[in-house]
Design an enzyme around this catalytic site. Sequence first.
Site, short mmCIF file in Angstrom:
data_model
loop_
_atom_site.label_atom_id
_atom_site.label_comp_id
_atom_site.label_asym_id
_atom_site.label_seq_id
_atom_site.Cartn_x
_atom_site.Cartn_y
_atom_site.Cartn_z
N SER A 172 72.06 99.43 104.67
CA SER A 172 71.49 98.60 103.61
C SER A 172 71.98 97.18 103.77
O SER A 172 72.40 96.78 104.86
CB SER A 172 71.84 99.19 102.24
N ASN A 173 71.94 96.38 102.72
CA ASN A 173 72.43 95.00 102.79
C ASN A 173 73.00 94.62 101.42
O ASN A 173 72.91 95.40 100.47
CB ASN A 173 71.30 94.05 103.22
N ALA A 174 73.54 93.41 101.33
CA ALA A 174 74.31 93.01 100.15
C ALA A 174 73.47 92.36 99.05
O ALA A 174 74.02 91.73 98.14
CB ALA A 174 75.43 92.07 100.57
N ALA A 199 65.12 92.41 99.65
CA ALA A 199 65.80 92.30 100.96
C ALA A 199 65.59 93.63 101.67
O ALA A 199 66.35 94.59 101.47
CB ALA A 199 67.28 92.01 100.74
#
Length: 209
Positions: free
Chosen positions: A21-23, A88
């Site tokens: 995933s991402n932040a 995102a």
Amino acid sequence: MRILITAGPTREYVDDVRFLSNASSGRMGYSIAEAAIAAGHEVILVTGPVDLPVPAGVRVTQIETTDELRSSCLELFPACDGVIATAAVCDYQPRERVDGKITKTGSPIVLELVETSDVLAELGGQKEHRWVVGFALESQDPRTNAMRKLRMKHCDCIVLNDTAAISSLENHVEILSPEATTLAGFHGLKTSIAQQLIQFIEQKIVARH
Ligand code: CTP
């Protein structure tokens, strides 16, 4: 107007308990949803997992994976006037999701990743009379890359920001037109940028339609 907004990160599962995933905090998308409601619009928010309350009055669909984001958006977009895509989205997913939990073997393992669907490009390709506002998160050659995305995803404009936006309360954005001109620039709290962006869309993007 009825506005579709995508927000937050997507997750791509490696096995039943691990994911890529991402932040992304989801803050930009949630602030836009709140600003759109305050301006009298109807909002459908398709969101990945974030730690934020859903603004009052927003109709929400929770998703985790890019495939789920895609199927929700394809279903909801036809009944909307436009889309603002702040999500995102993971660009890659493991070729296979392993059932259960991968066990350690003492040796390195290799993950094979394949590209996910480009949700905004698909929505843009079938937009007809609807407007499409994309976001571009860039760390190098920002204008060139943002313009490539605007064209590829059939956007009416693209909101260019940089990686400092991730997880921050503030942002600094530039809005680019299909003719590669700068239409506006906003900076400050994401809540304030969100209000200015909704006004901009009402006055400049919807007016063109
Ligand atoms: N987007 C999308 N589906 C994807 C990737 C991106 O809908 N699979 C949307 C994002 O929500 C954003 C825009 O497309 O509105 C651009 O996203 P960005 O992450 O900046 O670019 P990518 O197209 O993913 O390209 P790259 O990561 O190579 O810069």
